[in-house]
Design a protein around this motif. Structure first.
Motif, PDB file in Angstrom:
ATOM      1  N   SER A 269       5.178  -1.515 -34.445  1.00  9.33           N
ATOM      2  CA  SER A 269       6.171  -1.426 -33.362  1.00  9.33           C
ATOM      3  C   SER A 269       7.440  -2.217 -33.686  1.00  9.33           C
ATOM      4  O   SER A 269       8.307  -2.362 -32.826  1.00  9.33           O
ATOM      5  N   LEU A 270       7.533  -2.726 -34.937  1.00  8.51           N
ATOM      6  CA  LEU A 270       8.659  -3.527 -35.432  1.00  8.51           C
ATOM      7  C   LEU A 270       8.719  -4.917 -34.809  1.00  8.51           C
ATOM      8  O   LEU A 270       9.688  -5.644 -35.012  1.00  8.51           O
ATOM      9  N   GLN A 271       7.716  -5.286 -34.060  1.00  9.58           N
ATOM     10  CA  GLN A 271       7.647  -6.631 -33.510  1.00  9.58           C
ATOM     11  C   GLN A 271       7.262  -7.613 -34.611  1.00  9.58           C
ATOM     12  O   GLN A 271       6.374  -7.344 -35.418  1.00  9.58           O
ATOM     13  N   GLN A 272       7.910  -8.767 -34.652  1.00  9.27           N
ATOM     14  CA  GLN A 272       7.647  -9.771 -35.673  1.00  9.27           C
ATOM     15  C   GLN A 272       6.763 -10.877 -35.107  1.00  9.27           C
ATOM     16  O   GLN A 272       6.970 -11.341 -33.990  1.00  9.27           O
ATOM     17  N   ILE A 273       5.771 -11.288 -35.922  1.00  2.00           N
ATOM     18  CA  ILE A 273       4.840 -12.341 -35.508  1.00  2.00           C
ATOM     19  C   ILE A 273       4.871 -13.430 -36.566  1.00  2.00           C
ATOM     20  O   ILE A 273       4.698 -13.161 -37.757  1.00  2.00           O
ATOM     21  N   GLU A 274       5.133 -14.655 -36.152  1.00  2.00           N
ATOM     22  CA  GLU A 274       5.099 -15.777 -37.068  1.00  2.00           C
ATOM     23  C   GLU A 274       3.701 -16.371 -37.128  1.00  2.00           C
ATOM     24  O   GLU A 274       2.952 -16.307 -36.142  1.00  2.00           O
ATOM     25  N   MET A 275       3.364 -16.926 -38.260  1.00  3.23           N
ATOM     26  CA  MET A 275       2.033 -17.534 -38.397  1.00  3.23           C
ATOM     27  C   MET A 275       2.122 -18.741 -39.326  1.00  3.23           C
ATOM     28  O   MET A 275       3.077 -18.886 -40.105  1.00  3.23           O
ATOM     29  N   THR A 276       1.109 -19.576 -39.234  1.00  7.51           N
ATOM     30  CA  THR A 276       1.000 -20.757 -40.092  1.00  7.51           C
ATOM     31  C   THR A 276      -0.414 -20.806 -40.655  1.00  7.51           C
ATOM     32  O   THR A 276      -1.294 -20.045 -40.246  1.00  7.51           O
TER      33      THR A 276
END
Length: 443
Positions: free
Chosen positions: A385-392
């Motif tokens: 859906s082109l949504q960006q998710i940040e992660m660590t």
């Protein structure tokens, strides 16, 4: 030049000629077998007919005698027999016994009890006349009941004689059939031996010719199969021979190509994780054992980095398992980019990865781990859906032999360091057996 080596004759034609020639003795064998079996069947039919000619009147006598049981012990008036009916049965019994006497004159040994049966029948006939003949029964009056008792005994004895004769005739017939079958078997054996000898001579001649034209290309194929069996899947057969063998060589080469590809596919399935395309848990254990053994022999150090994605369950619950799979694949690709050539990236399980660093000391492994941590924090997952998710990610580092003396202890130390990074706030690198949090970055 022999016919089997002429260039005008193909292998297919030679095989047809050879097989056609081999069919000649087989046809002879089949014809001889049919003639022998037909003769044997005719002979068995004759023996069987002779036996039946005696057994049929004997069975007829037995059936008629059983019908006379109602005279000796009448149970139901409706089943009683009249004088006229008895006379008809008596005539039939007399005729059958006369036929059996004819057989008795021909072979007294088989029919030695026919005279005894006939004597008993005369007495039974007299008793039946006393019971059923109106004129005799009225004059005798009180003799009816004793006559019935005697008639019962006589019928019992004569039926036993009839059954014994029946068994004897069947036994004689079986013996005759067995003897005849043995004679037929000997004749068939002799005929089969002769035809088999002819077939063997023809087979030797044509087998020799065919072998001369097949041995060389088959040897090439055999060598190729042997190499393939030893694991040389890259071997190919180059054969300039008859069209049949050339086609067989091409088929072999195609099979070898497919086997080589299948072996590669199986190797991938056995060693790589199906989702992330990095080494799986089993390969991790193998590689770590190999590197630890190398370190013990060469006095080199080997380090292990355990990487765990932070809040992975929350990511799955919020964005779905597809997003979780994307995160795992992104981390796997990032690890392969960030590590050095020769370093080994594995999926340890779930959202946890392991990186084996051969010939790497403690300080270098911590630096590599921190570089990985920063790269993950800067990498964003882009959903369909082109949504960006940040992660660590949290990382634990341990080095052999400084932090552990065995492979299992090294895994435990790296895992404990990872647990320390998790409990200290995540998104950080922890060293084995230390509580100092290094390079902390809040994202």
């Amino acid at each position: 030049m022999p016919f089997w080596s002429t260039p005008k004759t193909s292998l297919n034609q030679r095989l047809r000629l050879g097989l056609g020639t081999m069919l000649v003795p087989l046809l002879m064998l089949a014809a001889g077998a049919v003639i022998s079996f037909e003769g044997a069947l005719d002979s068995f039919r004759k023996h069987d007919n002779v036996g039946r000619e005696a057994l049929f009147p004997l069975a007829h006598v037995e059936g008629l005698l059983l019908d006379l049981n109602v005279v000796a012990s009448p149970v139901e008036p409706s089943r009683s027999i009249t004088w006229s009916e008895y006379q008809l049965k008596s005539q039939a019994i007399e005729a059958s016994l006369a036929r059996l006497l004819e057989f008795s004159h021909q072979d007294p040994h088989k029919f030695n009890s026919v005279q005894e049966i006939q004597r008993k029948w005369h007495r039974i006939s007299q008793l039946c006349q006393q019971i059923l003949d109106p004129s005799v029964a009225q004059s005798g009056k009180g003799l009816s009941e004793p006559a019935r008792v005697e008639l019962q005994e006589q019928l019992k004895m004569i039926l036993q004689n009839v059954q014994q004769l029946n068994y004897r005739l069947i036994a004689f017939q079986n013996d005759a059939n067995a003897n005849h079958a043995e004679a037929v078997r000997k004749e068939v054996r002799q005929m089969i031996a002769m035809i088999c000898g002819l077939a063997l001579m023809l087979a030797v001649v044509f087998a020799y010719g065919l072998t001369r034209s097949i041995t060389v290309p088959l040897q090439s194929l055999e060598d190729g199969v042997e190499k393939l069996g030893k694991g040389d899947l890259s071997h190919r057969i180059s054969l300039a021979a008859d069209a049949e063998f050339s086609h067989l060589a091409a088929t072999f080469n195609l099979m070898a190509t497919k086997l080589e590809q299948s072996q590669q596919d199986l190797y991938r399935l056995a060693t790589l994780d199906g989702l992330t395309e990095v080494y799986n848990r089993r390969e991790f254990n193998r590689w770590l054992r190999v590197e630890v053994e190398k370190s013990q022999r060469n006095t080199d150090q080997v380090s292990l980095i355990m990487v765990d994605i932070d809040h992975f369950k929350q990511l799955n619950d919020t964005y779905g398992h597809q997003a979780g799979d994307l995160a795992l694949c992104e981390v796997a690709q990032l690890l392969q980019r960030e590590v050095r050539p020769g370093d080994i990236v594995c999926r340890y399980g779930g959202e946890e990865f392991a990186v084996i660093l051969p010939k790497t000391n403690h300080d270098d492994s911590v630096a590599i781990a921190d570089r990985i941590r920063l790269a993950i924090a800067e990498e964003a997952i882009i959903l369909p859906s082109l949504q960006q998710i940040e992660m660590t990610a949290s990382l634990g580092v341990a080095t052999f032999p400084g932090d552990a003396q065995t492979k299992e202890h090294l895994i435990k130390q790296a895992d404990q360091a990872l647990y320390g990074a998790k409990t200290s706030g995540r998104n950080r690198v922890h060293q084995a057996q230390q509580n100092v949090v290094e390079n902390q970055v809040v994202v």
